[in-house]
Design an enzyme around this catalytic site. Structure first.
Site, PDB file in Angstrom:
ATOM      1  N   THR A 146       0.868  -1.185   0.000  1.00  0.00           N
ATOM      2  CA  THR A 146       0.000   0.000   0.000  1.00  0.00           C
ATOM      3  C   THR A 146       0.906   1.236   0.000  1.00  0.00           C
ATOM      4  O   THR A 146       1.342   1.688  -1.043  1.00  0.00           O
ATOM      5  CB  THR A 146      -0.962  -0.001   1.204  1.00  0.00           C
ATOM      6  OG1 THR A 146      -0.215  -0.226   2.403  1.00  0.00           O
ATOM      7  CG2 THR A 146      -2.015  -1.080   1.052  1.00  0.00           C
ATOM      8  N   LYS A 168       3.834  -6.839   4.261  1.00  0.00           N
ATOM      9  CA  LYS A 168       3.566  -5.467   3.866  1.00  0.00           C
ATOM     10  C   LYS A 168       3.315  -4.675   5.133  1.00  0.00           C
ATOM     11  O   LYS A 168       2.826  -5.185   6.141  1.00  0.00           O
ATOM     12  CB  LYS A 168       2.372  -5.358   2.923  1.00  0.00           C
ATOM     13  CG  LYS A 168       0.999  -5.696   3.477  1.00  0.00           C
ATOM     14  CD  LYS A 168       0.314  -4.650   4.297  1.00  0.00           C
ATOM     15  CE  LYS A 168       0.315  -3.297   3.621  1.00  0.00           C
ATOM     16  NZ  LYS A 168      -0.282  -2.247   4.550  1.00  0.00           N
ATOM     17  N   THR A 179       0.873  -6.857  13.525  1.00  0.00           N
ATOM     18  CA  THR A 179       1.241  -5.504  13.085  1.00  0.00           C
ATOM     19  C   THR A 179       1.224  -5.279  11.586  1.00  0.00           C
ATOM     20  O   THR A 179       1.540  -4.186  11.158  1.00  0.00           O
ATOM     21  CB  THR A 179       2.609  -5.025  13.627  1.00  0.00           C
ATOM     22  OG1 THR A 179       3.655  -5.771  13.017  1.00  0.00           O
ATOM     23  CG2 THR A 179       2.691  -5.133  15.117  1.00  0.00           C
ATOM     24  N   GLU A 259       6.717   4.965   7.294  1.00  0.00           N
ATOM     25  CA  GLU A 259       6.303   6.156   6.555  1.00  0.00           C
ATOM     26  C   GLU A 259       7.071   7.404   6.989  1.00  0.00           C
ATOM     27  O   GLU A 259       6.971   7.851   8.127  1.00  0.00           O
ATOM     28  CB  GLU A 259       4.809   6.386   6.757  1.00  0.00           C
ATOM     29  CG  GLU A 259       3.957   5.324   6.090  1.00  0.00           C
ATOM     30  CD  GLU A 259       2.489   5.421   6.447  1.00  0.00           C
ATOM     31  OE1 GLU A 259       1.683   4.854   5.689  1.00  0.00           O
ATOM     32  OE2 GLU A 259       2.158   6.027   7.471  1.00  0.00           O
ATOM     33  N   ASN A 378       0.385  10.877   5.960  1.00  0.00           N
ATOM     34  CA  ASN A 378      -0.856  10.397   6.570  1.00  0.00           C
ATOM     35  C   ASN A 378      -1.986  11.410   6.477  1.00  0.00           C
ATOM     36  O   ASN A 378      -3.160  11.035   6.603  1.00  0.00           O
ATOM     37  CB  ASN A 378      -0.594   9.999   8.018  1.00  0.00           C
ATOM     38  CG  ASN A 378       0.075   8.643   8.101  1.00  0.00           C
ATOM     39  OD1 ASN A 378      -0.561   7.612   7.971  1.00  0.00           O
ATOM     40  ND2 ASN A 378       1.390   8.648   8.275  1.00  0.00           N
ATOM     41  N   SER A 383      -9.333   8.679   0.870  1.00  0.00           N
ATOM     42  CA  SER A 383     -10.123   8.503  -0.354  1.00  0.00           C
ATOM     43  C   SER A 383     -10.633   9.851  -0.856  1.00  0.00           C
ATOM     44  O   SER A 383     -11.215   9.925  -1.904  1.00  0.00           O
ATOM     45  CB  SER A 383     -11.311   7.577  -0.078  1.00  0.00           C
ATOM     46  OG  SER A 383     -12.080   8.078   1.001  1.00  0.00           O
TER      47      SER A 383
END
Length: 383
Positions: A146, A168, A179, A259, A378, A383
């Site tokens: 993702t 992932k 996790t 991230e 983040n 969407s």
């Protein structure tokens, strides 16, 4: 590499149109046997996604013959229709393989509250089945990504048997058994009960010690499949050691891809009264946004470490704590010691060592710094 390295497994990864990018988003891993033993651990989050609710029932008998995964949508909080989609996916895989749907683990990842297009998803299952290959591990690993920047894969070879895995995860990395989404395969002969014992031992000191951002996912799943195709039954301690090595390798890959992170931080609590105390102390520091922001700013602010230790129930004397950063003991006896300017935080790897002086146990928890890029990514992931 990955899940097709051990004998007895095929895999595939295809694009079904679930991702707006058009990249691969459906993966299938099939155990061709002769054995079909399995064990799994799932998120401890009480808010669980439909695939987790389904798969928790699937794994109860210790038999799993296939794992199907999709990225592009978590299928979490999508109502009865979402659960029906999960069931339909398992049924479609089972129909292709001539098995029961109750032997198919289903995993999904992506945004919560997003309904996956069932027609597209089932079409992806059909394409993945048609593309199954003993060399399909790489494609499968790419299809479950993702916000990951790279696929995560690892292999550990034993004496005539092996363990392979793919994972992932780059955000919502916090513990409680899993996790992230992880599929592990082995061609060793390992009964389901032993697989469960080994998997829980391995995840306890690997995935469960990874605490990137303190946010626990609704979809976390780690599944291990044993084909027995090598015909070799390794001693359980040897298998557990190999599985732990594999899980730790994957966990470190997840940490490196967290991230927006600039620093990978290993926090070790030494001389604790118990292992649980050591974990609690290390995790308290790992979850301190103040500490993580300081590391991002290359500021060896050991006061934030002591403040975090003080929030725990661990045994220690608040007036006698030692803290080192990258090997420099900046705090001794809860007082300033070495000049913090001696601590070089320019490299990606950072170590924090805490001496609790309360016993002999120790534990390490891994985390990363809190960066502008993490906040940006983040805030944009929607969407």
């Amino acid at each position: 590499m990955s899940v097709t390295h051990p004998q007895g497994f095929r895999a595939a990864g295809v694009a079904a149109g679930l991702k707006s990018s058009g990249k691969a988003d459906v993966a299938l891993v099939v155990n061709d046997g002769p054995a079909h033993d399995s064990a799994s651990v799932f998120t401890a989050n009480r808010c669980k996604a439909n695939p987790v609710l389904w798969s928790q029932e699937v794994v109860k008998d210790g038999t799993v013959r296939a794992v199907v995964l999709n990225s592009g949508g978590a299928n979490c909080y999508t109502g009865p229709e979402g659960f029906q989609t999960t069931h339909a996916v398992a049924e479609r895989v089972a129909g292709h393989l001539g098995i029961g749907a109750i032997d198919v683990v289903v995993c999904s990842t992506g945004l919560i509250g997003l309904r996956n297009d069932r027609t597209a998803l089932l079409g992806g299952v059909d394409a993945a089945y048609a593309g199954l290959s003993a060399d399909g591990g790489q494609d499968a690993a790419e299809a479950i990504m993702t916000t990951d920047s790279v696929p995560k894969q690892a292999v550990v070879d034993g004496g005539g048997w092996s363990v392979g895995g793919m994972a992932k995860g780059a955000g919502m990395l916090a513990p409680q058994l899993a996790t992230m989404l992880v599929v592990i395969t082995t061609d060793a002969v390992v009964p389901a009960a032993d697989l469960d014992t080994a998997l829980r031992a391995a995840t306890r000191v690997s995935f469960d010690r990874l605490d990137s951002d303190g946010c626990m996912s609704t979809n976390d799943t780690v599944t291990v499949l044993a084909s027995g195709a090598s015909g070799i039954t390794p001693p359980l301690p040897d298998f557990t050691e190999a599985l732990t090595q594999l899980c730790t390798d994957l966990a470190m890959q997840l940490l490196r891809d967290a991230e927006g992170a600039d620093h990978d931080i290993a926090i070790t609590a030494l001389n604790a009264a118990s292992e649980d105390d050591a974990v609690e102390v290390a995790r308290s520091v790992a979850r301190s946004n103040l500490f993580k922001a300081a590391v991002f700013g290359k500021d060896p602010n050991w006061g934030r470490v002591l403040a975090s230790i003080g929030t725990t129930r661990a045994a220690f004397d608040p007036a006698d704590l030692d803290v080192a950063m990258n090997g420099v003991w900046v705090c001794r006896g809860s007082e300033p010691h070495a000049d913090p300017a001696e601590v070089d935080l320019s490299a990606r790897e950072v170590t924090v060592t805490i001496d609790l002086k309360a016993g002999t146990e120790r534990a390490t928890v891994w985390t990363n710094d809190l960066t502008h890029a993490y906040v940006h990514e983040n805030s944009a992931y929607s969407s």
